[in-house]
Design a protein around this motif. Structure first.
Motif, mmCIF file in Angstrom:
data_model
loop_
_atom_site.group_PDB
_atom_site.id
_atom_site.type_symbol
_atom_site.label_atom_id
_atom_site.label_comp_id
_atom_site.label_asym_id
_atom_site.label_seq_id
_atom_site.Cartn_x
_atom_site.Cartn_y
_atom_site.Cartn_z
ATOM 1 N N LEU A 98 0.848 -1.192 0.000
ATOM 2 C CA LEU A 98 0.000 0.000 0.000
ATOM 3 C C LEU A 98 0.882 1.241 0.000
ATOM 4 C CD1 LEU A 98 -2.703 -1.107 2.584
ATOM 5 C CD2 LEU A 98 -2.867 -1.097 0.081
ATOM 6 N N PRO A 99 0.655 2.160 -0.935
ATOM 7 C CA PRO A 99 1.444 3.393 -0.959
ATOM 8 C C PRO A 99 1.285 4.178 0.346
ATOM 9 C CG PRO A 99 0.169 3.133 -2.995
ATOM 10 C CD PRO A 99 -0.305 2.083 -2.040
ATOM 11 N N ALA A 100 2.389 4.691 0.868
ATOM 12 C CA ALA A 100 2.378 5.412 2.143
ATOM 13 C C ALA A 100 1.448 6.621 2.109
ATOM 14 C CB ALA A 100 3.799 5.847 2.500
ATOM 15 N N ASP A 101 1.413 7.340 0.981
ATOM 16 C CA ASP A 101 0.544 8.512 0.906
ATOM 17 C C ASP A 101 -0.931 8.128 0.913
ATOM 18 O OD1 ASP A 101 0.910 7.412 -1.641
ATOM 19 O OD2 ASP A 101 0.918 9.346 -2.668
ATOM 20 N N LEU A 102 -1.259 6.980 0.355
ATOM 21 C CA LEU A 102 -2.640 6.500 0.397
ATOM 22 C C LEU A 102 -3.017 6.128 1.830
ATOM 23 C CD1 LEU A 102 -5.313 5.585 -0.845
ATOM 24 C CD2 LEU A 102 -4.208 3.405 -1.400
ATOM 25 N N LEU A 103 -2.154 5.408 2.513
ATOM 26 C CA LEU A 103 -2.420 5.060 3.917
ATOM 27 C C LEU A 103 -2.603 6.320 4.757
ATOM 28 C CD1 LEU A 103 -0.015 2.063 4.405
ATOM 29 C CD2 LEU A 103 -2.468 2.053 4.853
ATOM 30 N N VAL A 161 -2.705 1.053 -7.031
ATOM 31 C CA VAL A 161 -2.372 0.144 -5.944
ATOM 32 C C VAL A 161 -2.032 -1.198 -6.579
ATOM 33 C CG1 VAL A 161 -3.239 -0.978 -3.859
ATOM 34 C CG2 VAL A 161 -3.944 1.360 -4.394
ATOM 35 N N PRO A 162 -0.815 -1.728 -6.341
ATOM 36 C CA PRO A 162 -0.452 -3.023 -6.938
ATOM 37 C C PRO A 162 -1.463 -4.105 -6.557
ATOM 38 C CG PRO A 162 1.459 -2.002 -5.914
ATOM 39 C CD PRO A 162 0.260 -1.187 -5.518
ATOM 40 N N ASN A 163 -1.889 -4.864 -7.557
ATOM 41 C CA ASN A 163 -2.915 -5.877 -7.361
ATOM 42 C C ASN A 163 -2.561 -7.099 -8.189
ATOM 43 O OD1 ASN A 163 -5.792 -6.939 -8.507
ATOM 44 N ND2 ASN A 163 -5.919 -6.331 -6.380
ATOM 45 N N VAL A 164 -2.806 -8.281 -7.643
ATOM 46 C CA VAL A 164 -2.493 -9.528 -8.337
ATOM 47 C C VAL A 164 -3.790 -10.263 -8.659
ATOM 48 C CG1 VAL A 164 -1.324 -11.759 -8.175
ATOM 49 C CG2 VAL A 164 -0.266 -9.724 -7.165
#
Length: 184
Positions: A98-103, A161-164
């Motif tokens: 999770l990107p820090a800025d999003l959190l 957001v990286p997603n698999v």
């Protein structure tokens, strides 16, 4: 200070992936471990929703299995409400980082979700009964539409957001260096 429960939504069938995504390895750790590690620094406790076994306590989807991410969120909200948590911070088991800025944007609000990944959000525990009623009545199972109907807003549109979802996604993500957090 707000007491936050971290919840990884992990009840999906992984039909596009072809096997249990939560147990797929990325940089030597499972996707589930990466997802838990992304929440751990921000939460008083962690749970996994929709699985029978995990390295942290598991909780069932509510009001029944098979309701998608909203069923997992409902289970997490009920658990949070019953155990004195003010909010639930969620991610999905196929979202390892999770990107820090999003959190930071999510944690700064009473309730919000990621515009590009609605399974990532901060949900007030007080929403539990409303979500259960919504699902019990056969309401729309789109997490984004339910969140908006509950008065929550999307944050950080355009932030990926990286997603698999597929084996190819996992291969692509494993080629990126420096993204792996320390697995728990």
């Amino acid at each position: 200070m707000t007491k936050i429960l971290g919840a990884v939504l992990a009840g999906g069938r992984a039909t596009r992936f072809g096997s249990d995504k939560a147990l797929a390895l990325l940089d030597g750790a499972t996707l589930l471990h990466h997802a838990l590690a992304s929440l751990a620094p921000h939460c008083a406790a962690l749970v996994v929703c929709g699985r029978d076994a995990a390295p942290v306590p598991t909780i069932a989807d509510r009001p029944a299995p098979g309701l998608g991410p909203l069923g997992g969120l409902a289970g997490a909200l009920l658990h949070a409400e019953a155990h004195g948590f003010d909010a639930v911070l969620t991610t999905a088991c196929d979202t390892p980082f999770l990107p820090a800025d999003l959190l930071a944007a999510l944690l700064a609000r009473d309730g919000a979700f990621a515009a590009e990944a609605p399974t990532v959000g901060r949900w007030p525990a007080r929403l539990a009964s409303g979500l259960i009623a919504h699902l019990a009545d056969g309401g729309d199972r789109s997490i984004r539409r339910w969140a908006r109907s509950a008065g929550l807003h999307a944050v950080m549109p355009g932030v990926t957001v990286p997603n698999v979802n597929t084996a190819e996604d996992l291969t692509r993500l494993s080629r990126r260096s420096g993204n792996a957090g320390t697995p728990i």
